[in-house]
Design a protein around this motif. Structure first.
Motif, PDB file in Angstrom:
ATOM      1  N   ALA A  58       0.827  -1.207   0.000  1.00  0.00           N
ATOM      2  CA  ALA A  58       0.000   0.000   0.000  1.00  0.00           C
ATOM      3  C   ALA A  58       0.862   1.258   0.000  1.00  0.00           C
ATOM      4  CB  ALA A  58      -0.920  -0.002   1.203  1.00  0.00           C
TER       5      ALA A  58
ATOM      6  N   SER B 288       2.592   3.995  -3.141  1.00  0.00           N
ATOM      7  CA  SER B 288       1.628   4.712  -3.968  1.00  0.00           C
ATOM      8  C   SER B 288       2.388   5.506  -5.026  1.00  0.00           C
ATOM      9  CB  SER B 288       0.789   5.645  -3.114  1.00  0.00           C
ATOM     10  OG  SER B 288       1.519   6.822  -2.890  1.00  0.00           O
ATOM     11  N   TRP B 289       1.638   6.012  -5.972  1.00  0.00           N
ATOM     12  CA  TRP B 289       2.271   6.771  -7.056  1.00  0.00           C
ATOM     13  C   TRP B 289       3.011   7.994  -6.542  1.00  0.00           C
ATOM     14  CZ3 TRP B 289       0.903  11.828  -8.108  1.00  0.00           C
ATOM     15  CH2 TRP B 289      -0.196  12.306  -7.371  1.00  0.00           C
TER      16      TRP B 289
ATOM     17  N   ARG C 245       6.464   7.182  -5.180  1.00  0.00           N
ATOM     18  CA  ARG C 245       7.365   6.550  -6.150  1.00  0.00           C
ATOM     19  C   ARG C 245       8.655   7.333  -6.370  1.00  0.00           C
ATOM     20  NH1 ARG C 245       4.295   5.524 -11.327  1.00  0.00           N
ATOM     21  NH2 ARG C 245       3.112   4.023 -10.127  1.00  0.00           N
TER      22      ARG C 245
ATOM     23  N   SER D 200       4.674   8.826 -13.500  1.00  0.00           N
ATOM     24  CA  SER D 200       3.526   7.935 -13.597  1.00  0.00           C
ATOM     25  C   SER D 200       3.172   7.716 -15.066  1.00  0.00           C
ATOM     26  CB  SER D 200       2.325   8.557 -12.886  1.00  0.00           C
ATOM     27  OG  SER D 200       1.845   9.641 -13.642  1.00  0.00           O
TER      28      SER D 200
ATOM     29  N   LEU E 188       0.579   8.702 -16.303  1.00  0.00           N
ATOM     30  CA  LEU E 188       0.031   9.986 -16.746  1.00  0.00           C
ATOM     31  C   LEU E 188       1.131  10.876 -17.324  1.00  0.00           C
ATOM     32  CD1 LEU E 188      -2.699  12.048 -15.157  1.00  0.00           C
ATOM     33  CD2 LEU E 188      -0.565  13.203 -15.549  1.00  0.00           C
TER      34      LEU E 188
ATOM     35  N   PHE F 295      -6.158  15.646 -19.908  1.00  0.00           N
ATOM     36  CA  PHE F 295      -4.825  15.495 -19.310  1.00  0.00           C
ATOM     37  C   PHE F 295      -4.105  16.835 -19.288  1.00  0.00           C
ATOM     38  CE2 PHE F 295      -4.128  10.957 -18.669  1.00  0.00           C
ATOM     39  CZ  PHE F 295      -5.236  10.436 -19.313  1.00  0.00           C
TER      40      PHE F 295
ATOM     41  N   MET G 288      -2.361  10.839   1.936  1.00  0.00           N
ATOM     42  CA  MET G 288      -1.585   9.715   1.432  1.00  0.00           C
ATOM     43  C   MET G 288      -2.444   8.455   1.363  1.00  0.00           C
ATOM     44  SD  MET G 288       1.425   9.926   0.301  1.00  0.00           S
ATOM     45  CE  MET G 288       3.104  10.191   0.764  1.00  0.00           C
TER      46      MET G 288
ATOM     47  N   LEU H  13      -4.847   8.527  -1.494  1.00  0.00           N
ATOM     48  CA  LEU H  13      -4.206   8.270  -2.776  1.00  0.00           C
ATOM     49  C   LEU H  13      -3.844   6.791  -2.905  1.00  0.00           C
ATOM     50  CD1 LEU H  13      -1.979  11.445  -2.768  1.00  0.00           C
ATOM     51  CD2 LEU H  13      -3.924  10.985  -4.245  1.00  0.00           C
ATOM     52  N   THR H  14      -3.396   6.222  -1.794  1.00  0.00           N
ATOM     53  CA  THR H  14      -3.033   4.801  -1.800  1.00  0.00           C
ATOM     54  C   THR H  14      -4.253   3.953  -2.135  1.00  0.00           C
ATOM     55  OG1 THR H  14      -1.598   5.400  -0.001  1.00  0.00           O
ATOM     56  CG2 THR H  14      -1.787   3.069  -0.491  1.00  0.00           C
TER      57      THR H  14
ATOM     58  N   ALA I 103      -4.936   3.707  -5.599  1.00  0.00           N
ATOM     59  CA  ALA I 103      -4.031   2.815  -6.310  1.00  0.00           C
ATOM     60  C   ALA I 103      -4.458   1.359  -6.144  1.00  0.00           C
ATOM     61  CB  ALA I 103      -2.618   3.000  -5.793  1.00  0.00           C
ATOM     62  N   ASP I 104      -5.086   1.088  -5.004  1.00  0.00           N
ATOM     63  CA  ASP I 104      -5.413  -0.308  -4.719  1.00  0.00           C
ATOM     64  C   ASP I 104      -6.691  -0.790  -5.399  1.00  0.00           C
ATOM     65  OD1 ASP I 104      -4.063  -0.934  -1.424  1.00  0.00           O
ATOM     66  OD2 ASP I 104      -3.208  -0.936  -3.433  1.00  0.00           O
TER      67      ASP I 104
ATOM     68  N   ILE J 262      -8.120  10.196 -16.126  1.00  0.00           N
ATOM     69  CA  ILE J 262      -6.934  10.841 -15.554  1.00  0.00           C
ATOM     70  C   ILE J 262      -6.410  10.138 -14.305  1.00  0.00           C
ATOM     71  CG2 ILE J 262      -6.102  12.938 -14.443  1.00  0.00           C
ATOM     72  CD1 ILE J 262      -7.866  14.490 -16.360  1.00  0.00           C
ATOM     73  N   LEU J 263      -7.278  10.016 -13.281  1.00  0.00           N
ATOM     74  CA  LEU J 263      -6.756   9.478 -12.022  1.00  0.00           C
ATOM     75  C   LEU J 263      -6.280   8.033 -12.158  1.00  0.00           C
ATOM     76  CD1 LEU J 263      -8.891  11.135  -9.223  1.00  0.00           C
ATOM     77  CD2 LEU J 263      -6.517  11.530  -9.872  1.00  0.00           C
TER      78      LEU J 263
ATOM     79  N   THR K  11      -5.035   6.727 -14.675  1.00  0.00           N
ATOM     80  CA  THR K  11      -3.763   6.783 -15.393  1.00  0.00           C
ATOM     81  C   THR K  11      -2.647   7.234 -14.461  1.00  0.00           C
ATOM     82  OG1 THR K  11      -5.041   7.450 -17.318  1.00  0.00           O
ATOM     83  CG2 THR K  11      -2.671   7.675 -17.472  1.00  0.00           C
ATOM     84  N   LEU K  12      -2.997   8.200 -13.590  1.00  0.00           N
ATOM     85  CA  LEU K  12      -1.992   8.713 -12.662  1.00  0.00           C
ATOM     86  C   LEU K  12      -1.514   7.612 -11.717  1.00  0.00           C
ATOM     87  CD1 LEU K  12      -0.508  11.231 -11.628  1.00  0.00           C
ATOM     88  CD2 LEU K  12      -2.424  11.656 -10.112  1.00  0.00           C
ATOM     89  N   THR K  13      -2.449   6.792 -11.268  1.00  0.00           N
ATOM     90  CA  THR K  13      -2.089   5.801 -10.246  1.00  0.00           C
ATOM     91  C   THR K  13      -1.783   4.433 -10.855  1.00  0.00           C
ATOM     92  OG1 THR K  13      -4.436   5.350  -9.992  1.00  0.00           O
ATOM     93  CG2 THR K  13      -3.476   6.933  -8.489  1.00  0.00           C
ATOM     94  N   ALA K  14      -1.824   4.345 -12.174  1.00  0.00           N
ATOM     95  CA  ALA K  14      -1.640   3.039 -12.813  1.00  0.00           C
ATOM     96  C   ALA K  14      -0.267   2.456 -12.529  1.00  0.00           C
ATOM     97  CB  ALA K  14      -1.837   3.191 -14.317  1.00  0.00           C
ATOM     98  N   ARG K  15      -0.214   1.132 -12.475  1.00  0.00           N
ATOM     99  CA  ARG K  15       1.074   0.463 -12.310  1.00  0.00           C
ATOM    100  C   ARG K  15       1.273  -0.551 -13.403  1.00  0.00           C
ATOM    101  NH1 ARG K  15       1.957  -0.726  -6.214  1.00  0.00           N
ATOM    102  NH2 ARG K  15       0.857   1.078  -5.386  1.00  0.00           N
TER     103      ARG K  15
END
Lengths: 380, 279, 536
Positions: free
Chosen positions: A3, A6-7, A10, A234, A236, A260, B1, B4-5, B8-9, B138-139, B141-145
């Motif tokens: 957890a 997070s981005w 990173r 990221s 993004l 974006f 935090m 945001l985490t 991501a999950d 957007i979001l 994509t921002l948090t993508a892994r």
């Protein structure tokens, strides 16, 4: 998946970010130490004047990072970021004006001096709430953010890009400058807002307050840098780069490019607003000059000199140019515009990648999202 | 935090792995349907009352001399250019004229440009990653892994297009042919229902062309493919049905043999070649 | 009848005087004619005085006006002992400073006791006033006559009517005639003559309007109604006037914008180059005008005309220098070009500050450019703006010719549309670039020459126009000279229309906001380039 990975965190695992943060924090610590621990006469003593000057540079550095985010990664050359900076500054300035209370020249408990001077009877509606710090701080983010949102929404939706966008951002800040010069606007006209006394109850002239402001600016720069770094690292960020290099292609991949662009533009504007808000209490004045198109172009030069698309380059550029400006204007003010003009030409013609480009010349390319190097992958 | 985490999950990043029912309604046969489409630039009719139907799973080649309107037709289907009149339907449910490029792309229409367009500053890996079908808001994509599954899929495509060794090289340094391949790879990552491929073999060697032909014919069946190509040999090697465009409308349609026997087609091509020689 | 009777002895006297050399008479002895004329005034009979005044006028003596004015003011006096006529300058205290009435040379101070005033009564006062007015209407110079007639509007006494009416009949100049008729009508109206309203219908003169609005408030219902009708008519005309004036100022501002933007339109539209130093090239043109005037002191007109080719050359050469030293290295990187040329603009500005002065220089307007063109009484157009407007149109037409009719224009258009193709057809694209940039820069120089006639010439001159000119180019549509013309003129007019309503600064802000919004609607301007080439 952990957890904590997070981005946002990173970048903390990247070498370049760690290096940047390390240098920044060390510099903050050294300056504070030299200011506090050494007596005023000592050759290594850093005077409070210098601390404030450095604080100002750090504000500019944050502003440059914000510009680099949109220019370096999104390919949007904003010639109007000074407007967002100034809006943040004005929001802070309005708070500081309200803090003066009845200590102004005219002693009016509510109205700032310039309003008494203009014979205004009551506070304009948009000045209400600025006696509360939280409201002012919120405005520092929201005012530039909203402007960027509306402007960006209109511009990106109709696919205004390239030089067209640059020109209308310039027109935007020019229009705002003209507007803020007007006394009727209620922002102090030509003279702007000044004669501040205290911030959050601390005396603005006190050495300790100045040092704290310097440190706060340093921390804001660190946070802003990490945020921008997180965005560009990221997916993004990669969409941004993709948009920069081939906008149409990105659309055909199914990304709503304009959203974006808008997102990053608004984030950048807010960062510029924060920089402006930190700038105002340190220099003690905000006036419409900050809206001038020349200032906005100068910011772009900082980024270009440092090397765009690197973020740390923006910081280096902002510090170098502004240090040079301080030195030049002190020694031979005549030569400054020659130097600045020459710098514009030289950097664009001879050094398109800036100083960062020189630094990276012998280094291998930055790490790719490779399972062995990127933390996000390692945990997968 | 934590907020945001938590973003991501959430597993929506993996949505693409779940086989979703295609929203495209192809029960009536055609996946792409153009009717009476006309578009003009400054009085010049680039497309003139064009009618075209592509069936689901079909591989269709479109040929025609320069200025026949091939690229403009692609522009219309992908939403880049709006026609003056006419209708464009994807399946029998989606009116493409009411949608913009990203929406059309998300529906499952992928496009390879005539001039290979890759993201030159990004690596081969990153190019493919961006092209992959995923939540493109957007979001997310921002948090993508880049998860293991994603990695596996990208590896697979990189193997297909033969760029595994170059995965960490920026696309800008690739050769022309490699860029063509990368772009085809990006199309594959999109998993589109309909691929529009504009001159896929320009600048390719004989061998590369063969592999491209293999690839495209392999795709047909599961996906519909529209290929615009100048190279007749290549067209002959892959085509089942060929459409000849001339001056913005369909001149002839049929198998390669049928088409090449058509006297009008011959005239158009010979005429065009004669013109080119003069120029 | 009385007039003629009064004139006869005057004529005789005039014949007499004509025989005597009257020049440079210093003393009564040396100027018997003058002395005789004044002697005639010194009589007990007012009737005789009246005739003497008429004789004076008839004499055509150039001192008549001053004598009559002194007489009217009670300052024409006679020394009791010597019989010498003098004019009192200041009749306060015991001793008055005086001048000799014949030579008008200072004659020291005289005690009021030794002086006799030549008295007048009310009838004579009236006669004097009208005589004075009529006197100016008799001169040969039409301009002076018109001026005198204009003076009379609203300033007529009853006594002046008869000679004025006689003059109206004789007057050859229509304008003087019209003015006199109006002056008489105003007088009549003030006397309550409703028929006079007709004579004032449609007059834009403020005096006429004042008289009409006074009449409109009068108790005489018929008069009031007639006057208000005429007033409404005049208001209508004034509105039109204001409209024309706004349009004129708008077009004038627009012509400046067109001049500033059109060179930019060439470099931006044709080469895709953002030249931020364009404003400074204008500044160079303006300074060239100033320099020319320094070289040719006393001949501002010639200097200005010579400055037109000189300004073009200076700016064009500077443009070539910029192109060769900076822009050629930045092909295809418009944003970098923007930054680099901004640097050049800073250098040029500072260069002027260091070499010449940070202060504004004045450029003199030649005589034929100052003054204004009078359309009617409420509306006059300043000549310098008219010249600049005409100049802008000329420059535009010239550029159109260059682009449409010359080899350079053809090559420029070819390179614009397809650089690679143009090159392969043997067009030397580099040479075309240089020439295009020189042309665009030269036009900026021309704009500077024109601007020097309207604003201060200083190091910041260019900066004030650069954003506006970019707005014009973007608004008009890049690569389209007609678009630039239409955009420039219409933005100028929009600005002027908004100005009275919103104030100058707010008008400017509104125009900027308008363009920003307009660009959202039509990203390629008013007249976009169409076709596949523009789609990219």
């Amino acid at each position: 998946m952990l957890a904590s990975r997070s981005w946002l965190s990173r970048p903390l695992h990247e070498r370049s970010t760690r290096l940047f943060l390390g240098v920044l924090i060390a510099a903050l610590a050294v300056v504070s130490l030299l200011n506090l621990a050494l007596p005023a006469g000592h050759p290594l003593h850093v005077s409070t004047y210098t601390v404030t000057l450095l604080g100002k540079y750090l504000c500019y550095a944050l502003l440059a990072v914000a510009v680099d985010l949109v220019w370096g990664y999104l390919g949007i050359l904003s010639l109007g970021h000074g407007a967002f900076f100034a809006l943040g500054g004005y929001a802070m300035g309005m708070y500081l004006m309200r803090q003066i209370g009845d200590r102004g020249v005219y002693g009016d408990p509510v109205l700032p001096d310039f309003m008494v001077f203009l014979d205004w009877q009551s506070l304009p509606w948009y000045w209400h709430g600025f006696d509360m710090a939280w409201f002012a701080l919120l405005t520092v983010l929201l005012a530039p953010g909203l402007l960027a949102l509306v402007f960006g929404f209109l511009a990106f939706r109709s696919r205004v890009t390239g030089v067209y966008l640059s020109i209308i951002t310039q027109a935007l800040t020019f229009a705002l400058m003209l507007a803020f010069f007007r006394n009727e606007m209620g922002f102090g006209g030509n003279n702007g807002l000044t004669d501040f006394k205290e911030l959050l109850g601390f005396d603005l002239t006190a050495d300790a307050t100045r040092l704290w402001l310097f440190l706060a600016t340093g921390m804001a720069l660190a946070l802003g840098y990490v945020l921008c770094r997180a965005i560009v690292a990221s997916k993004l960020g990669r969409v941004c780069v993709a948009t920069r290099d081939a906008e149409a292609r990105t659309r055909f991949l199914g990304y709503r490019v304009e959203r974006f662009q808008l997102f990053v533009f608004v984030v950048s504007a807010m960062l510029a607003g924060v920089a402006g808000a930190l700038y105002v209490p340190q220099v003690g004045i905000i006036n419409p000059g900050e809206f001038s198109p020349i200032f906005s172009i100068e910011i772009v030069l900082w980024v270009a000199l440092g090397g765009r698309g690197t973020l740390y380059g923006a910081v280096i550029g902002a510090l170098l140019v502004n240090y040079a400006k301080t030195v030049f204007t002190g020694v031979m003010p005549e030569a400054w515009l020659f130097a600045l003009g020459g710098l514009f030409v030289l950097v664009t013609v001879l050094l398109p990648k800036g100083i960062a480009g020189l630094l990276a010349y012998r280094r291998p390319r930055r790490a790719d999202p490779d399972p062995s190097t990127t933390p996000g992958e390692a945990s997968a | 935090m934590n907020f945001l985490t938590s973003l991501a999950d959430r597993d929506r990043v993996f949505d693409f792995l779940v086989p979703v029912d295609s929203p495209v309604d192809v029960r009536h046969g055609p996946i792409l349907y153009l009717e009476d489409v006309t578009v003009s630039f400054d009085g010049f009719r680039a497309i003139d009352r064009l009618n075209l139907t592509i069936d689901d799973g079909e591989l269709r080649c479109i040929i025609g001399p320069n200025g026949a309107g091939k690229t403009t037709m692609m522009d219309i289907i992908t939403g880049k250019t709006r026609p003056d009149t006419g209708q464009v339907w994807f399946g029998s449910r989606h009116n493409l004229l009411t949608m913009n490029e990203p929406a059309i792309a998300s529906l499952g229409i992928g496009r390879k440009f005539q001039k290979p367009t890759t993201f030159e500053a990004l690596t081969v890996f990153e190019n493919l990653e961006l092209a992959m079908a995923a939540d493109k808001r957007i979001l997310p994509t921002l948090t993508a892994r880049t998860t293991g599954e994603i990695r596996a899929r990208i590896e697979e495509v990189m193997t297909t297009i033969g760029l595994v060794e170059l995965r960490h090289r920026p696309a800008g340094i690739l050769s022309h042919g490699q860029k063509q391949w990368l772009e085809i790879g990006m199309l594959l990552m999109q998993r589109p229902r309909l691929l529009l491929v504009d001159e896929p073999v320009a600048g390719m060697t004989e061998q590369e062309m063969e592999r491209t032909a293999e690839l495209l014919t392999g795709l047909a069946g599961q996906q519909s493919v529209v290929v615009v190509e100048h190279d007749m040999g290549f067209v002959r090697s892959i085509a089942r049905t060929v459409t000849v465009l001339h001056q913005g409308s369909v001149l002839a349609e049929g198998s390669m043999n049928q088409v090449s026997m058509d006297p009008r087609v011959v005239e158009v091509y010979l005429g065009a070649e004669a013109d080119e020689e003069v120029a | 009848m009385r007039m003629i009777r009064a004139l006869v002895p005057g004529l005789l006297l005039w014949l007499l005087v004509g025989l005597v050399p009257s020049a440079q008479a210093q003393t009564p002895g040396q100027d018997p004619a003058g002395q005789a004329l004044l002697e005639a005034l010194d009589t007990r009979s007012y009737a005789d005085k009246g005739e003497a005044i008429a004789a004076l006028v008839a004499s055509g003596d150039e001192r008549t006006r001053r004598w009559l004015e002194a007489l009217l003011a009670g300052k024409l006096q006679r020394q009791e002992d010597t019989g010498r006529f003098i004019v009192v300058l200041e009749n306060r205290g015991r001793h008055w400073p005086v001048v000799d009435a014949l030579s008008f040379e200072a004659a020291g101070e005289m005690s009021r006791r030794e002086l006799d005033r030549i008295g007048i009564n009310n009838a004579l006062r009236g006669q004097l006033q009208s005589t004075l007015a009529v006197l100016d209407l008799r001169v040969d110079d039409v301009g002076a006559r018109r001026e005198a007639a204009r003076e009379l509007l609203g300033n007529i006494e009853a006594a002046m009517l008869p000679p004025l009416q006689a003059l109206v009949a004789d007057e050859a100049d229509g304008e003087v005639k019209r003015l006199l008729a109006q002056a008489i009508a105003i007088h009549r109206l003030e006397q309550g003559d409703a028929a006079a309203v007709e004579g004032l219908a449609g007059s834009l003169n403020p005096e006429a309007r004042a008289a009409l609005s006074a009449a409109a408030r009068s108790d005489d219902a018929a008069l009031a109604e007639a006057a208000s009708g005429a007033l409404a008519d005049i208001e209508q005309k004034l509105k039109l006037n204001r409209g024309v004036e706004t349009l004129y100022f708008g077009l004038s501002l627009g012509s400046v914008l067109v001049l500033a933007a059109i060179g930019l339109a060439i470099t931006f539209g044709v080469m895709g180059v953002i030249n931020m130093a364009h404003g400074e090239l204008m500044m160079l043109g303006a300074y060239t005008t100033w320099g020319m005037q320094q070289l040719l002191p006393g001949q501002p007109g010639l200097a200005l005309i010579l400055a037109i080719p000189a300004g073009f050359l200076v700016a064009a050469l500077a443009g070539i220098a910029i192109e060769r030293s900076v822009i050629q290295f930045l092909k295809g990187r418009p944003l970098e070009t923007l930054l680099a040329t901004f640097g050049v603009s800073l250098i040029l500005q500072q260069l002027v500050r260091t070499l010449i002065s940070p202060l504004n220089r004045t450029v003199v307007s030649p005589e034929w450019m100052s003054g204004s063109l009078m359309i009617n009484e409420g509306l006059s157009l300043t000549l310098n703006r008219l010249f600049v407007l005409g100049f802008a149109l000329l420059v535009f037409a010239g550029l159109m010719l260059v682009m449409r009719r010359t080899r350079l224009g053809l090559e420029v258009r070819a390179v614009t549309q397809n650089r690679a193709m143009a090159r392969s057809m043997g067009i030397r694209a580099t040479r075309v670039d240089i020439l295009t940039f020189a042309l665009g820069s030269g036009v900026a120089g021309l704009a500077g020459v024109a601007l020097s006639q309207l604003t201060n010439v200083g190091p910041n001159l260019g900066q004030n126009y650069i954003i506006d000119s970019f707005m014009v180019v973007v608004f008009g549509g890049v690569g389209n000279l007609w678009g630039t013309l239409v955009a420039g003129l219409s933005l100028g007019v929009i600005n002027q229309v908004l100005e009275p309503w919103a104030g100058a600064v707010l008008a400017k802000i509104l125009v900027l906001v308008f363009i920003i919004l307009f660009i959202q609607k039509r990203p390629r301007g008013l007249f976009p380039q169409k076709g596949r080439a523009a789609e990219g």
